[in-house]
Structures are given as C-alpha cells and as structure tokens.
Design an enzyme around this catalytic site. Sequence first.
Site, PDB file in Angstrom:
ATOM      1  CB  SER A   1      -0.887  -0.012   1.244  1.00  0.00           C
ATOM      2  OG  SER A   1      -1.503   1.247   1.442  1.00  0.00           O
TER       3      SER A   1
ATOM      4  CG  HIS B   1     -11.552   2.631 -12.358  1.00  0.00           C
ATOM      5  ND1 HIS B   1     -12.803   3.134 -12.644  1.00  0.00           N
ATOM      6  CD2 HIS B   1     -11.767   1.487 -11.673  1.00  0.00           C
ATOM      7  CE1 HIS B   1     -13.724   2.328 -12.155  1.00  0.00           C
ATOM      8  NE2 HIS B   1     -13.128   1.325 -11.554  1.00  0.00           N
TER       9      HIS B   1
ATOM     10  CE  LYS C   1     -15.560  -4.026 -12.374  1.00  0.00           C
ATOM     11  NZ  LYS C   1     -16.126  -2.737 -11.948  1.00  0.00           N
TER      12      LYS C   1
ATOM     13  NE  ARG D   1     -14.344   2.476  -6.406  1.00  0.00           N
ATOM     14  CZ  ARG D   1     -14.971   1.906  -7.428  1.00  0.00           C
ATOM     15  NH1 ARG D   1     -14.853   2.380  -8.642  1.00  0.00           N
ATOM     16  NH2 ARG D   1     -15.744   0.845  -7.249  1.00  0.00           N
TER      17      ARG D   1
END
Lengths: 250, 250
Positions: free
Chosen positions: A41, A81, A102, A170
């Site tokens: 992280s 993303h 994805k 988000r």
Amino acid sequence: MTAENPRQVGWGILSTGHIASVFAADLALLPDEAVLAAVGSRAASKAEAFASEYGFDRAYGSYAELAADENVDVVYIGSVHNDHFGSAKLCLEAGKAVLVEKPLTVSDAEAAELVRLAGDRNLFLMEAVWTRTNPLIRKATEIVRSGELGPVRHVAVSFGFAFDGDESHRLLDPEQAGGAILDLGVYPVHGVNLFLGEPEKLLGYGSYAGTGVDSHAAATLTYPATNSHPAATASVLCTLEANVPTRLEV
Amino acid sequence: MTAENPRQVGWGILSTGHIASVFAADLALLPDEAVLAAVGSRAASKAEAFASEYGFDRAYGSYAELAADENVDVVYIGSVHNDHFGSAKLCLEAGKAVLVEKPLTVSDAEAAELVRLAGDRNLFLMEAVWTRTNPLIRKATEIVRSGELGPVRHVAVSFGFAFDGDESHRLLDPEQAGGAILDLGVYPVHGVNLFLGEPEKLLGYGSYAGTGVDSHAAATLTYPATNSHPAATASVLCTLEANVPTRLEV
C-alpha cells in the site's frame, strides 16, 4: 511457486481497498493453491493492518517493494481505475504475472502498452472480469457455441443501479476515473463479446453526472454477416442512475 | 351515424386481406356501436365474398365507390403497406374519417400529407396500433405517468420472429413495402414513444434479407435531460430472422 509445492502460487495484493479485501478473503479459501505472500500500500500502516487481517506474510509501504518481492509470483491490482496502468506496468517490468481489476486501464493506448509489455516478457496478464469464469456463464457459452440454439442474432445486456452516494465517491469522481462505463460497462461489453466477439461498430449515447463523469450509457453494437454467422446486433445499457435488471440475454 | 342511433358508426373496410378479416370479425362483436356498412376491393368478387362472410350491407369492386358511400362514416384501411397512403388520401378527400392499419404510410412525407389533409378537413385520422389501446398497456402507461416509479430512464423493447415463408411473401417483397421495420418496428417504436415521447436521435443498424428488404434492425434512441425529466435511453429490436422475446420493459 514454493519449493515444497510447485503448484502453489505466491500472491501479492496491490492496494488495501474494498475490492482488494474481497479478493484476499477469497484467496484464503484456497490454501493448497495460494500462498498469501505480501500486500503493498502507499501507507505502511494500512498494509500492515491488511496483512494481519487477511494473513499475508509481509507488508510493504510502497508498490515498488511489493513488485520486488521474490516470493510473489502474481500481483492482483485492486487500486483505483486510473492507477491500474502504472501499477501493472511496474509489476510486469519486475517480472511478475498480473491480474488487474477491471477496467484493465482507462484508455486503449494504455491497454495496448500493457499487452505489449506482457507479450515481450512472456508474462501472464488478465483483466479480473470474474463473470467470464462464473460456472453459469461458462455453461451458457458452451451451449451457445455448440450451435444447438442456432446462430446468435442479438444479445441484450443491462447492468446498473441508482447510486446514491456522495459526489466525492470514486464512482463519480473524474480524478479517479469514475463513471458508469468504466465501472459497470465492462460487464455488458464482455458479456456480448463472449457470444459475438468484436463488433464492427458501436453506436452509443451517454449522459453525464454533475461531476462530469458519464452516469448513463446505452449502445447498439453491430456484427455484419460473415461466412460463419449471419448479421447480428447487441444492445447494452449501463447506468449509475437507475435500478435496472442485471441480465444477459442471448 | 344512423338516424335510429346517433352513437352508431358506419364502417367501411378497404381491402379483403387477412388483417381486414380480423378487423371485420371484431367489429361484428360491437353491434350497438358499429354498422357494417360496406367493403371495397379491387375485385368485385372478393368484395362480395367478404361482405357475405362478415355481414356487410354493400360490396364494391373499387375503393372509390367505397369512399363515396354515404353510409360510411369511417374507413378502415387494411391493404398492403404501400397502398395505405393513396387509399387514405382517397377516403379523406371523400370526407371520411380514416383508421389506417400500421404502418400509417411508408414515408415521412406521405404521413405528413395525410395529417395535413385530415387537419384541413377536420377529419379523424389514426394509425391502427392496437397495442396502445390494450388495457394492460394503458394501465402501465398510467402507472408510469403517475410518477410513483420515478422518472423513466430506459425502455427496452424487442419484437420479432423467425419468418420461414416464401421470398415472394409481402413481408420480404420490396414492391409491397416489406421488411422488419415497417411491419414490426412500429410496435417497439410506439412502445417507447408512449413512455418517453419523441427521441432526439436514433442510432440504428439493420441487415437485409436476400430480397433487399430490411430483416433485422436494432437501435438506441436518446432523450437528453430537460427540466421535466433526466436524460434517458431506449433499445429497440425488430427482426424477421429470430424468435426473440415480445417484451416491453420500462
């Protein structure tokens, strides 16, 4: 692979968000196949908390350290993303196989670059579209491909829900590559692709949320006749604005 | 209207084909409202046979004679698609109200001309899309318009079947204005129109049968946001090539 069991794969998890947690919990159900090697992280404290909660051997406060861990064979990338491309590139360049949540990337060019990189290095690269591996979908694909129903002429898929979260979430944030198409659209499009392959044209329409991301999109995909199948069409719908049926119909 | 009962309407039927027969048989179920005044065909023998089978008072061997019959208040036009315009014009010019089997005409310009003619003469003109008057559809429209389900965001409609008839059949004959859109497409499009009105754009795709008529067509319709409703979309499919669900979903 571990010395004791060459069928065991060492897994690294990049990101400690919600989807990474779900993935980690599922990995723990496969003790014979998966070694929970490491988690990375940007915040060391988050990596440590995640490693201790899901039983990973090591925790790193950077993605680069995770990519360099020699016990990691495959990295699952569960970050936001628009981080997918950079993180996948980092891991491929470190010689790791990669499973990317994805959407694979947020642009065609980025996706092509990852595919090229993986090809050059002969590394596994896959977008984590779990529905393609779902036993029901696999069975449906098998039945349709057997031809017993005749050729596919139309596929209709809809997927979406009325998102009532904050504008800073988000899903609605352009800075985090939000929007209905990147978050939901991949499912309908993959669903159609399973049965009809690559379309010739996509004629679509979208509308936007207040934050500027697409929040509702519908399209018609077209497949001209070839020697092996007659002309076909598909209708896809994805939306963050309405509770629509989650359905794929061939 | 008849002198004895001003609520009774005198019906004329133009054409003696299949759909005209169905219409005539249904009219006979309404003896209080409908007088079966006359039937007209290009062939006198067909008109006579039809009149005697369905109980019409008079039979004519031409459409012009039917249009001139003073006992006829309304003419139902059940001829082939590309005859609708000429026959409807003939009847409107003779001062008759007109109910035209779908499609109303085979072009925009013809439809606009009929609407103008009917408006000028203050005559009733309607396309016989029976589904709009179906009690289930009326109830669904009422529920959606009440707003209790929230605004409409997407309507999906599919209608079609695998036509296995001869290439000379009117459905496949370009000379008789065949094709999936004119024969079937009006239902999905009217269905969407009921719930979303006029679209801004229609993005569509069709493929053709061997005879040159369209045999499979899919489209996405788009409705931008306005003050009174958020942006919406619709998917329509009509086909003569596959047995698809007959379904309208809001």
